[in-house]
Scaffold this motif. Structure first.
Motif, PDB file in Angstrom:
ATOM      1  N   GLN A 142       0.831  -1.197   0.000  1.00  0.00           N
ATOM      2  CA  GLN A 142       0.000   0.000   0.000  1.00  0.00           C
ATOM      3  C   GLN A 142       0.871   1.254   0.000  1.00  0.00           C
ATOM      4  OE1 GLN A 142      -2.790   0.265   3.237  1.00  0.00           O
ATOM      5  NE2 GLN A 142      -3.653   2.181   2.508  1.00  0.00           N
ATOM      6  N   LYS A 143       1.924   1.264   0.808  1.00  0.00           N
ATOM      7  CA  LYS A 143       2.840   2.411   0.848  1.00  0.00           C
ATOM      8  C   LYS A 143       3.522   2.610  -0.507  1.00  0.00           C
ATOM      9  CE  LYS A 143       3.076   4.342   4.912  1.00  0.00           C
ATOM     10  NZ  LYS A 143       2.604   5.689   5.078  1.00  0.00           N
ATOM     11  N   ILE A 144       3.952   1.525  -1.122  1.00  0.00           N
ATOM     12  CA  ILE A 144       4.596   1.617  -2.431  1.00  0.00           C
ATOM     13  C   ILE A 144       3.623   2.197  -3.452  1.00  0.00           C
ATOM     14  CG2 ILE A 144       5.537   0.258  -4.353  1.00  0.00           C
ATOM     15  CD1 ILE A 144       6.813  -1.579  -2.204  1.00  0.00           C
ATOM     16  N   ALA A 145       2.375   1.741  -3.417  1.00  0.00           N
ATOM     17  CA  ALA A 145       1.368   2.265  -4.348  1.00  0.00           C
ATOM     18  C   ALA A 145       1.157   3.761  -4.128  1.00  0.00           C
ATOM     19  CB  ALA A 145       0.051   1.510  -4.172  1.00  0.00           C
ATOM     20  N   GLU A 146       1.142   4.189  -2.872  1.00  0.00           N
ATOM     21  CA  GLU A 146       0.994   5.617  -2.573  1.00  0.00           C
ATOM     22  C   GLU A 146       2.184   6.417  -3.099  1.00  0.00           C
ATOM     23  OE1 GLU A 146       0.451   5.924   1.669  1.00  0.00           O
ATOM     24  OE2 GLU A 146      -1.431   4.810   1.614  1.00  0.00           O
ATOM     25  N   ILE A 147       3.379   5.898  -2.906  1.00  0.00           N
ATOM     26  CA  ILE A 147       4.590   6.580  -3.387  1.00  0.00           C
ATOM     27  C   ILE A 147       4.581   6.660  -4.912  1.00  0.00           C
ATOM     28  CG2 ILE A 147       7.116   6.406  -3.570  1.00  0.00           C
ATOM     29  CD1 ILE A 147       7.022   5.131  -0.711  1.00  0.00           C
ATOM     30  N   LEU A 148       4.214   5.570  -5.568  1.00  0.00           N
ATOM     31  CA  LEU A 148       4.146   5.571  -7.034  1.00  0.00           C
ATOM     32  C   LEU A 148       3.132   6.600  -7.530  1.00  0.00           C
ATOM     33  CD1 LEU A 148       4.366   1.750  -7.762  1.00  0.00           C
ATOM     34  CD2 LEU A 148       6.066   3.481  -8.349  1.00  0.00           C
ATOM     35  N   TYR A 149       2.017   6.701  -6.841  1.00  0.00           N
ATOM     36  CA  TYR A 149       1.008   7.693  -7.217  1.00  0.00           C
ATOM     37  C   TYR A 149       1.567   9.105  -7.082  1.00  0.00           C
ATOM     38  CZ  TYR A 149      -3.179  10.569  -6.972  1.00  0.00           C
ATOM     39  OH  TYR A 149      -4.126  11.548  -7.171  1.00  0.00           O
ATOM     40  N   LYS A 150       2.254   9.373  -5.983  1.00  0.00           N
ATOM     41  CA  LYS A 150       2.840  10.697  -5.762  1.00  0.00           C
ATOM     42  C   LYS A 150       3.926  11.004  -6.799  1.00  0.00           C
ATOM     43  CE  LYS A 150       1.811  10.809  -0.843  1.00  0.00           C
ATOM     44  NZ  LYS A 150       2.341  10.732   0.517  1.00  0.00           N
ATOM     45  N   ILE A 151       4.732  10.011  -7.142  1.00  0.00           N
ATOM     46  CA  ILE A 151       5.770  10.198  -8.161  1.00  0.00           C
ATOM     47  C   ILE A 151       5.126  10.555  -9.498  1.00  0.00           C
ATOM     48  CG2 ILE A 151       7.484   8.969  -9.566  1.00  0.00           C
ATOM     49  CD1 ILE A 151       8.354   7.531  -7.006  1.00  0.00           C
ATOM     50  N   THR A 152       4.067   9.862  -9.832  1.00  0.00           N
ATOM     51  CA  THR A 152       3.365  10.138 -11.092  1.00  0.00           C
ATOM     52  C   THR A 152       2.826  11.570 -11.108  1.00  0.00           C
ATOM     53  OG1 THR A 152       2.765   7.805 -11.299  1.00  0.00           O
ATOM     54  CG2 THR A 152       1.485   9.369 -12.595  1.00  0.00           C
ATOM     55  N   LYS A 153       2.256  12.006  -9.990  1.00  0.00           N
ATOM     56  CA  LYS A 153       1.755  13.378  -9.909  1.00  0.00           C
ATOM     57  C   LYS A 153       2.883  14.395 -10.078  1.00  0.00           C
ATOM     58  CE  LYS A 153      -1.200  14.620  -6.813  1.00  0.00           C
ATOM     59  NZ  LYS A 153      -1.952  14.797  -5.544  1.00  0.00           N
ATOM     60  N   ILE A 154       4.024  14.166  -9.406  1.00  0.00           N
ATOM     61  CA  ILE A 154       5.170  15.078  -9.516  1.00  0.00           C
ATOM     62  C   ILE A 154       5.679  15.104 -10.949  1.00  0.00           C
ATOM     63  CG2 ILE A 154       7.579  15.455  -8.850  1.00  0.00           C
ATOM     64  CD1 ILE A 154       6.850  14.246  -6.091  1.00  0.00           C
ATOM     65  N   LYS A 155       5.792  13.920 -11.535  1.00  0.00           N
ATOM     66  CA  LYS A 155       6.312  13.810 -12.903  1.00  0.00           C
ATOM     67  C   LYS A 155       5.428  14.560 -13.899  1.00  0.00           C
ATOM     68  CE  LYS A 155       7.536  10.308 -16.241  1.00  0.00           C
ATOM     69  NZ  LYS A 155       7.379   8.927 -16.600  1.00  0.00           N
ATOM     70  N   GLU A 156       4.120  14.460 -13.708  1.00  0.00           N
ATOM     71  CA  GLU A 156       3.182  15.142 -14.614  1.00  0.00           C
ATOM     72  C   GLU A 156       3.290  16.661 -14.496  1.00  0.00           C
ATOM     73  OE1 GLU A 156      -0.609  13.554 -13.494  1.00  0.00           O
ATOM     74  OE2 GLU A 156      -0.276  11.658 -14.538  1.00  0.00           O
ATOM     75  N   LYS A 157       3.598  17.165 -13.316  1.00  0.00           N
ATOM     76  CA  LYS A 157       3.648  18.603 -13.088  1.00  0.00           C
ATOM     77  C   LYS A 157       5.039  19.194 -13.317  1.00  0.00           C
ATOM     78  CE  LYS A 157      -0.173  18.566  -9.837  1.00  0.00           C
ATOM     79  NZ  LYS A 157      -0.630  18.881  -8.495  1.00  0.00           N
ATOM     80  N   SER A 158       6.058  18.343 -13.349  1.00  0.00           N
ATOM     81  CA  SER A 158       7.431  18.818 -13.479  1.00  0.00           C
ATOM     82  C   SER A 158       7.815  18.934 -14.950  1.00  0.00           C
ATOM     83  CB  SER A 158       8.384  17.843 -12.785  1.00  0.00           C
ATOM     84  OG  SER A 158       9.708  18.200 -13.053  1.00  0.00           O
ATOM     85  N   SER A 159       8.566  19.977 -15.249  1.00  0.00           N
ATOM     86  CA  SER A 159       9.038  20.147 -16.627  1.00  0.00           C
ATOM     87  C   SER A 159      10.539  19.866 -16.737  1.00  0.00           C
ATOM     88  CB  SER A 159       8.735  21.570 -17.107  1.00  0.00           C
ATOM     89  OG  SER A 159       9.386  22.513 -16.277  1.00  0.00           O
TER      90      SER A 159
END
Length: 115
Positions: free
Chosen positions: A79-96
């Motif tokens: 569950q923690k890994i899934a949460e971290i992956l979700y957060k990474i995806t959000k950061i990646k989408e917003k980062s240029s």
């Protein structure tokens, strides 16, 4: 969690700690979808003996999990890994920044290897 799924998972984790027959009956009942009558027939025992052995094995699995918590810890880790992956995806989408995106991809890959 569904009892059948839970026992199947516990059997994968702790199955080697059961007697050979307990493991075999639990595996047949929960993973191979055999009925108690089929298990009894296959092992030349009564249906009641198959049920008793199955229940003893189930009790042992829950006892092992209560003491060791391996399944609970594994599910929490996933569950923690899934949460971290979700957060990474959000950061990646917003980062240029390409360098940040590259690092995030590497971290994401490493986390996916853990699941």
């Amino acid at each position: 969690m569904d009892k059948n799924v839970e026992i199947s998972m516990l059997c994968q984790i702790y199955g080697k700690l059961l007697t050979k027959k307990q493991f075999e009956y639990i595996n047949d009942y929960y993973n191979n979808d055999l009925s108690l009558s089929e298990i009894a027939e296959n092992n030349n025992i009564t249906r009641q003996a198959a049920r008793d052995n199955l229940k003893k094995g189930e009790h042992k699995l829950f006892e092992f999990e209560e003491k060791l918590n391996i399944m609970k810890k594994t599910l929490q880790q996933e569950q923690k890994i899934a949460e971290i992956l979700y957060k990474i995806t959000k950061i990646k989408e917003k980062s240029s920044d390409k360098q940040v995106a590259h690092i995030l991809n590497e971290v994401k890959h490493e986390l996916n290897c853990l699941v």
